[in-house]
Design a protein around this motif. Structure first.
Motif, PDB file in Angstrom:
ATOM      1  N   THR A  95      83.768  66.592  23.821  1.00  0.00           N
ATOM      2  CA  THR A  95      82.662  67.240  24.527  1.00  0.00           C
ATOM      3  C   THR A  95      82.137  66.354  25.656  1.00  0.00           C
ATOM      4  OG1 THR A  95      81.045  66.284  23.003  1.00  0.00           O
ATOM      5  CG2 THR A  95      81.962  68.452  22.445  1.00  0.00           C
ATOM      6  N   GLY A  96      82.525  65.082  25.645  1.00  0.00           N
ATOM      7  CA  GLY A  96      82.009  64.145  26.632  1.00  0.00           C
ATOM      8  C   GLY A  96      80.684  63.533  26.234  1.00  0.00           C
ATOM      9  N   SER A  97      80.217  63.827  25.024  1.00  0.00           N
ATOM     10  CA  SER A  97      78.879  63.400  24.616  1.00  0.00           C
ATOM     11  C   SER A  97      78.727  61.882  24.548  1.00  0.00           C
ATOM     12  CB  SER A  97      78.515  64.023  23.263  1.00  0.00           C
ATOM     13  OG  SER A  97      79.524  63.797  22.305  1.00  0.00           O
ATOM     14  N   THR A  98      79.734  61.176  24.040  1.00  0.00           N
ATOM     15  CA  THR A  98      79.625  59.721  23.913  1.00  0.00           C
ATOM     16  C   THR A  98      79.580  59.054  25.278  1.00  0.00           C
ATOM     17  OG1 THR A  98      80.797  59.734  21.789  1.00  0.00           O
ATOM     18  CG2 THR A  98      80.699  57.651  22.968  1.00  0.00           C
ATOM     19  N   ILE A  99      80.561  59.371  26.116  1.00  0.00           N
ATOM     20  CA  ILE A  99      80.601  58.749  27.445  1.00  0.00           C
ATOM     21  C   ILE A  99      79.373  59.140  28.260  1.00  0.00           C
ATOM     22  CG2 ILE A  99      81.846  58.670  29.635  1.00  0.00           C
ATOM     23  CD1 ILE A  99      84.435  58.866  28.160  1.00  0.00           C
ATOM     24  N   THR A 100      78.968  60.389  28.171  1.00  0.00           N
ATOM     25  CA  THR A 100      77.799  60.849  28.920  1.00  0.00           C
ATOM     26  C   THR A 100      76.546  60.084  28.518  1.00  0.00           C
ATOM     27  OG1 THR A 100      78.725  63.075  29.187  1.00  0.00           O
ATOM     28  CG2 THR A 100      76.335  62.853  29.411  1.00  0.00           C
ATOM     29  N   GLU A 101      76.396  59.820  27.237  1.00  0.00           N
ATOM     30  CA  GLU A 101      75.225  59.072  26.762  1.00  0.00           C
ATOM     31  C   GLU A 101      75.201  57.667  27.346  1.00  0.00           C
ATOM     32  OE1 GLU A 101      71.658  58.963  24.440  1.00  0.00           O
ATOM     33  OE2 GLU A 101      72.979  60.619  25.022  1.00  0.00           O
ATOM     34  N   VAL A 102      76.363  57.008  27.379  1.00  0.00           N
ATOM     35  CA  VAL A 102      76.453  55.665  27.965  1.00  0.00           C
ATOM     36  C   VAL A 102      76.195  55.727  29.466  1.00  0.00           C
ATOM     37  CG1 VAL A 102      77.951  53.687  28.385  1.00  0.00           C
ATOM     38  CG2 VAL A 102      78.046  54.854  26.175  1.00  0.00           C
ATOM     39  N   MET A 103      76.777  56.696  30.139  1.00  0.00           N
ATOM     40  CA  MET A 103      76.586  56.846  31.586  1.00  0.00           C
ATOM     41  C   MET A 103      75.113  57.029  31.938  1.00  0.00           C
ATOM     42  SD  MET A 103      79.873  59.333  32.330  1.00  0.00           S
ATOM     43  CE  MET A 103      79.330  59.831  33.953  1.00  0.00           C
ATOM     44  N   LYS A 104      74.403  57.824  31.149  1.00  0.00           N
ATOM     45  CA  LYS A 104      72.984  58.084  31.396  1.00  0.00           C
ATOM     46  C   LYS A 104      72.176  56.789  31.356  1.00  0.00           C
ATOM     47  CE  LYS A 104      70.391  59.449  28.050  1.00  0.00           C
ATOM     48  NZ  LYS A 104      69.809  60.235  26.931  1.00  0.00           N
ATOM     49  N   ILE A 105      72.459  55.951  30.386  1.00  0.00           N
ATOM     50  CA  ILE A 105      71.721  54.697  30.244  1.00  0.00           C
ATOM     51  C   ILE A 105      72.017  53.763  31.412  1.00  0.00           C
ATOM     52  CG2 ILE A 105      71.519  52.611  28.816  1.00  0.00           C
ATOM     53  CD1 ILE A 105      72.057  54.463  26.395  1.00  0.00           C
ATOM     54  N   LEU A 106      73.256  53.732  31.867  1.00  0.00           N
ATOM     55  CA  LEU A 106      73.636  52.864  32.976  1.00  0.00           C
ATOM     56  C   LEU A 106      72.960  53.306  34.278  1.00  0.00           C
ATOM     57  CD1 LEU A 106      77.423  52.514  32.148  1.00  0.00           C
ATOM     58  CD2 LEU A 106      75.683  50.741  31.897  1.00  0.00           C
ATOM     59  N   ILE A 107      72.862  54.598  34.488  1.00  0.00           N
ATOM     60  CA  ILE A 107      72.180  55.112  35.685  1.00  0.00           C
ATOM     61  C   ILE A 107      70.688  54.773  35.632  1.00  0.00           C
ATOM     62  CG2 ILE A 107      71.477  57.222  36.886  1.00  0.00           C
ATOM     63  CD1 ILE A 107      74.251  58.360  36.093  1.00  0.00           C
ATOM     64  N   GLU A 108      70.097  54.921  34.445  1.00  0.00           N
ATOM     65  CA  GLU A 108      68.685  54.560  34.281  1.00  0.00           C
ATOM     66  C   GLU A 108      68.461  53.076  34.527  1.00  0.00           C
ATOM     67  OE1 GLU A 108      67.858  55.850  30.332  1.00  0.00           O
ATOM     68  OE2 GLU A 108      67.604  57.961  30.877  1.00  0.00           O
ATOM     69  N   ALA A 109      69.511  52.257  34.279  1.00  0.00           N
ATOM     70  CA  ALA A 109      69.399  50.812  34.476  1.00  0.00           C
ATOM     71  C   ALA A 109      69.645  50.393  35.919  1.00  0.00           C
ATOM     72  CB  ALA A 109      70.378  50.082  33.555  1.00  0.00           C
ATOM     73  N   GLY A 110      69.926  51.376  36.806  1.00  0.00           N
ATOM     74  CA  GLY A 110      70.019  51.064  38.226  1.00  0.00           C
ATOM     75  C   GLY A 110      71.397  51.181  38.843  1.00  0.00           C
ATOM     76  N   ALA A 111      72.421  51.540  38.060  1.00  0.00           N
ATOM     77  CA  ALA A 111      73.752  51.687  38.633  1.00  0.00           C
ATOM     78  C   ALA A 111      73.762  52.812  39.669  1.00  0.00           C
ATOM     79  CB  ALA A 111      74.774  51.975  37.534  1.00  0.00           C
ATOM     80  N   LYS A 112      74.504  52.611  40.765  1.00  0.00           N
ATOM     81  CA  LYS A 112      74.522  53.587  41.855  1.00  0.00           C
ATOM     82  C   LYS A 112      75.473  54.744  41.554  1.00  0.00           C
ATOM     83  CE  LYS A 112      76.683  52.358  45.598  1.00  0.00           C
ATOM     84  NZ  LYS A 112      76.997  51.718  46.885  1.00  0.00           N
ATOM     85  N   LYS A 113      76.647  54.419  41.013  1.00  0.00           N
ATOM     86  CA  LYS A 113      77.662  55.433  40.721  1.00  0.00           C
ATOM     87  C   LYS A 113      78.299  55.097  39.376  1.00  0.00           C
ATOM     88  CE  LYS A 113      80.709  58.761  41.600  1.00  0.00           C
ATOM     89  NZ  LYS A 113      80.309  60.196  41.655  1.00  0.00           N
ATOM     90  N   VAL A 114      78.331  56.063  38.476  1.00  0.00           N
ATOM     91  CA  VAL A 114      78.924  55.858  37.146  1.00  0.00           C
ATOM     92  C   VAL A 114      79.842  57.024  36.836  1.00  0.00           C
ATOM     93  CG1 VAL A 114      78.512  55.420  34.700  1.00  0.00           C
ATOM     94  CG2 VAL A 114      76.810  54.682  36.392  1.00  0.00           C
ATOM     95  N   VAL A 115      81.077  56.713  36.435  1.00  0.00           N
ATOM     96  CA  VAL A 115      82.011  57.742  35.986  1.00  0.00           C
ATOM     97  C   VAL A 115      82.597  57.307  34.648  1.00  0.00           C
ATOM     98  CG1 VAL A 115      82.601  58.441  38.332  1.00  0.00           C
ATOM     99  CG2 VAL A 115      84.014  56.748  37.150  1.00  0.00           C
ATOM    100  N   GLY A 116      83.181  58.256  33.937  1.00  0.00           N
ATOM    101  CA  GLY A 116      83.811  57.960  32.662  1.00  0.00           C
ATOM    102  C   GLY A 116      85.303  58.238  32.706  1.00  0.00           C
ATOM    103  N   PHE A 117      86.102  57.314  32.160  1.00  0.00           N
ATOM    104  CA  PHE A 117      87.540  57.484  32.032  1.00  0.00           C
ATOM    105  C   PHE A 117      87.908  57.476  30.556  1.00  0.00           C
ATOM    106  CE2 PHE A 117      89.239  55.527  36.291  1.00  0.00           C
ATOM    107  CZ  PHE A 117      88.566  56.505  37.001  1.00  0.00           C
ATOM    108  N   ALA A 118      88.759  58.412  30.146  1.00  0.00           N
ATOM    109  CA  ALA A 118      89.264  58.429  28.766  1.00  0.00           C
ATOM    110  C   ALA A 118      90.768  58.635  28.798  1.00  0.00           C
ATOM    111  CB  ALA A 118      88.602  59.536  27.960  1.00  0.00           C
ATOM    112  N   VAL A 119      91.442  58.084  27.802  1.00  0.00           N
ATOM    113  CA  VAL A 119      92.886  58.273  27.725  1.00  0.00           C
ATOM    114  C   VAL A 119      93.209  59.741  27.496  1.00  0.00           C
ATOM    115  CG1 VAL A 119      94.972  57.763  26.377  1.00  0.00           C
ATOM    116  CG2 VAL A 119      93.341  55.931  26.902  1.00  0.00           C
ATOM    117  N   ALA A 120      92.465  60.393  26.596  1.00  0.00           N
ATOM    118  CA  ALA A 120      92.832  61.750  26.222  1.00  0.00           C
ATOM    119  C   ALA A 120      91.615  62.664  26.106  1.00  0.00           C
ATOM    120  CB  ALA A 120      93.590  61.735  24.891  1.00  0.00           C
ATOM    121  N   HIS A 121      91.888  63.941  26.375  1.00  0.00           N
ATOM    122  CA  HIS A 121      90.873  64.990  26.233  1.00  0.00           C
ATOM    123  C   HIS A 121      91.522  66.224  25.609  1.00  0.00           C
ATOM    124  CE1 HIS A 121      87.680  67.812  26.992  1.00  0.00           C
ATOM    125  NE2 HIS A 121      88.452  68.541  27.783  1.00  0.00           N
TER     126      HIS A 121
END
Length: 223
Positions: A197-223
């Motif tokens: 569902t992307g829930s794990t990566i999305t949760e991490v991405m959200k925190i990184l953006i809140e911490a000031g990151a300009k651009k955040v994307v998620g990469f996974a081996v498989a979907h």
């Protein structure tokens, strides 16, 4: 390690796809792995379709049977198949290295497993990239200590309901209070083994953006 050596004696390396000897994932099986055919959440990309047997078995062997060399192979697949996305992301960096953050495990899970499979994949991903960058100006910089998982959760693979998956990982990640690395204005790739569902990566991405990151994307081996 001694344990890995013992496993190799009793369970010699064979391809996760075709069972060919003396390889963990042969070139034929890699080339015949499908790209994801289902939609992914915004800013999350995957290299392979999890429904392919060879990828599913390879991730299983990496995660639960200590076949850690598969991390190098899967990281290579990730980098080669997402090269176009990497090129697009580089436009945001202004010459600074892209920060690579493997999705962290909880302390309990890390102690049980002894390693983080997402970190093995991330290191394979980094080692595969060949660029014009000199050693003094690397393209990537891996950071393991920025994000921590301070709540042990039920494995996402055991949850079939989408809403339960989302709630299972909600608020389980946070910025490490001991971290002194600034994310302000930085570009980040979050790496994990599987996204559904992307829930794990999305949760991490959200925190990184809140911490000031300009651009955040998620990469996974498989979907």
């Amino acid at each position: 390690s001694v344990w890995e050596y013992i496993l190799t004696i009793f369970f010699p390396d064979t391809c996760a796809g075709c069972k060919k000897k003396d390889t963990l994932l042969c070139e034929f099986c890699i080339q015949n792995t499908r790209h994801p055919e289902r939609d992914l959440p915004k800013d999350i990309y995957a290299a392979c379709d999890y429904r392919d047997t060879q990828i599913k078995r390879a991730l299983l062997f990496l995660k639960y049977y200590k076949k850690r060399r598969l991390g190098e192979i899967l990281g290579q697949i990730l980098s080669e198949r997402l090269m176009e996305e990497i090129s697009d992301i580089r436009m945001y960096t202004l010459g600074a290295p892209i920060i690579i953050i493997p999705v962290p495990l909880s302390k309990k899970r890390s102690k049980e497993r002894g390693y983080n499979q997402a970190e093995d994949i991330a290191r394979g991903f980094i080692n595969t990239i060949h660029t014009e960058n000199s050693p003094s100006r690397p393209l990537f910089e891996i950071q393991n200590g920025i994000i921590i998982k301070d709540k042990d959760t039920k494995p996402q693979a055991r949850i079939t309901n989408r809403n339960e998956r989302l709630s299972n990982v909600k608020n389980c990640f946070k910025i490490n209070p001991k971290n002194n690395f600034s994310l302000k204005g930085r570009t980040v790739i979050v790496i994990d083994d599987i996204t559904t569902t992307g829930s794990t990566i999305t949760e991490v991405m959200k925190i990184l953006i809140e911490a000031g990151a300009k651009k955040v994307v998620g990469f996974a081996v498989a979907h």
